[in-house]
Design an enzyme around this catalytic site. Structure first.
Site, short mmCIF file in Angstrom:
data_model
loop_
_atom_site.label_atom_id
_atom_site.label_comp_id
_atom_site.label_asym_id
_atom_site.label_seq_id
_atom_site.Cartn_x
_atom_site.Cartn_y
_atom_site.Cartn_z
N LYS A 1 0.84 -1.21 0.00
CA LYS A 1 0.00 0.00 0.00
C LYS A 1 0.87 1.26 0.00
O LYS A 1 0.60 2.20 -0.73
CB LYS A 1 -0.92 0.03 1.24
CG LYS A 1 -1.89 -1.13 1.32
CD LYS A 1 -2.89 -0.95 2.46
CE LYS A 1 -2.27 -0.89 3.84
NZ LYS A 1 -1.67 -2.15 4.31
N ARG B 1 -10.06 0.33 8.70
CA ARG B 1 -9.71 -1.05 9.02
C ARG B 1 -10.87 -1.77 9.71
O ARG B 1 -10.76 -2.97 9.96
CB ARG B 1 -8.50 -1.08 9.94
CG ARG B 1 -7.14 -1.18 9.19
CD ARG B 1 -6.09 -1.08 10.24
NE ARG B 1 -4.80 -1.63 9.98
CZ ARG B 1 -3.76 -0.96 9.53
NH1 ARG B 1 -3.88 0.27 9.13
NH2 ARG B 1 -2.57 -1.54 9.46
N ARG C 1 11.65 -5.60 5.38
CA ARG C 1 11.37 -4.19 5.12
C ARG C 1 12.24 -3.28 5.99
O ARG C 1 12.45 -3.53 7.17
CB ARG C 1 9.90 -3.92 5.43
CG ARG C 1 9.51 -2.46 5.26
CD ARG C 1 8.05 -2.31 5.05
NE ARG C 1 7.27 -2.50 6.27
CZ ARG C 1 5.95 -2.31 6.32
NH1 ARG C 1 5.30 -1.95 5.24
NH2 ARG C 1 5.30 -2.50 7.44
N ARG D 1 10.96 -1.38 11.44
CA ARG D 1 9.86 -1.03 12.34
C ARG D 1 9.74 -2.10 13.42
O ARG D 1 9.78 -3.28 13.11
CB ARG D 1 8.55 -0.97 11.54
CG ARG D 1 8.31 0.38 10.92
CD ARG D 1 7.13 0.39 10.00
NE ARG D 1 5.93 -0.24 10.54
CZ ARG D 1 4.75 -0.25 9.92
NH1 ARG D 1 4.63 0.32 8.74
NH2 ARG D 1 3.72 -0.84 10.45
N ARG E 1 -0.50 -9.19 13.30
CA ARG E 1 -1.07 -8.17 12.40
C ARG E 1 -1.77 -8.83 11.21
O ARG E 1 -2.83 -8.39 10.79
CB ARG E 1 0.04 -7.23 11.91
CG ARG E 1 0.52 -6.30 13.01
CD ARG E 1 1.83 -5.62 12.64
NE ARG E 1 1.71 -4.70 11.53
CZ ARG E 1 2.74 -4.37 10.73
NH1 ARG E 1 3.92 -4.92 10.92
NH2 ARG E 1 2.56 -3.52 9.76
#
Ligand code: AMP
Length: 225
Positions: free
Chosen positions: A14, A89, A128, A161, A172
């Site tokens: 996204k 969400r 990431r 992160r 998640r």
């Protein structure tokens, strides 16, 4: 006036799609995740409230999310085209978004549903890396910076992160699967849902979305090169 939602699991791309689309269409990029991370870093009261939920990989309560979204929209009045990323969400947030847009004489035009198999998502999240200064996205294997650990754009330091750790990633993704199914059904019923296969290169997903947006802007005309 146009408003779009990028719906998809963490790791579905996204953020990368949002970067490309913002450049192309001048959307105001509303990422609740980014706003919450800024609030946490800035030590605001919203940040204090949100931090424990974020660390656990759980959803921050709708009341807090509603507050941050209203605040950012209020600070960008006048003809903005909105691109919501990571919001809504929950179904409550979807209702809040409708009300928010209506009160600004806007409405939702498309919901792009980016999806990829879970194995791909976990691999993307685990590798990431984010620039601490400008927020640019990198990946240890797929999108490497020219110099290890350093942002190509601004020379900022790259970091992982905390909620991209393997344990939190699984929480998640589980939450995402549960909630997104409901949201996808909700938008499907309203004929707003556009499925996008995001297991491909990010450019391919961006191209698909661009084509749909251009075609709806031009009343169904073909995309110009
Ligand atoms: P993201 O960067 O979108 O993956 O969001 C990171 C974290 O922020 C999520 O795991 C949630 O804890 C929180 N968060 C971001 N957006 C929302 C939202 N719309 N509703 C609830 N929690 C959110």
């Amino acid at each position: 006036m146009q408003a779009i939602v990028l719906l998809g699991a963490p790791g579905a791309g996204k953020g990368t799609a949002a970067d490309g689309l913002q450049e192309e269409f001048g959307f105001l990029h509303v990422s609740t995740g980014n706003m919450l991370r800024e609030a946490v870093a800035g030590g605001t009261s919203v940040g204090h409230e949100a931090e424990p939920f974020m660390q656990a990989g759980e959803l921050v309560p709708d009341r807090i999310i509603g507050h941050v979204v209203e605040e950012v929209l209020d600070s960008h009045k006048g003809g903005a085209r909105y691109m919501f990323d990571g919001y809504p969400r929950t179904l409550t947030q979807a209702d809040m978004l409708d009300a928010c847009l209506k009160s600004r004489a806007s409405e939702l035009n498309h919901v792009f549903y980016l999806s990829a198999p879970r194995g791909i998502l976990v691999g993307r999240l685990a590798g990431r890396r984010i620039c601490a200064s400008c927020g640019a996205n990198y990946h240890l294997v797929n999108v490497q910076p020219k110099v290890g650990g350093v942002c190509d754009r601004c020379s900022g330091e790259l970091y992982q992160r905390p909620d991209d750790s393997e344990e939190t990633v699984n929480t998640r993704l589980n939450i995402y699967e549960e909630m997104t199914r409901e949201l996808a059904d909700h938008y499907e019923k309203r004929s707003l849902l556009q499925p996008i296969d995001s297991s491909r290169r990010p450019e391919d997903a961006i191209d698909d979305i661009t084509r749909i947006l251009r075609s709806s802007e031009g009343g169904g005309q073909a995309v110009s090169p």
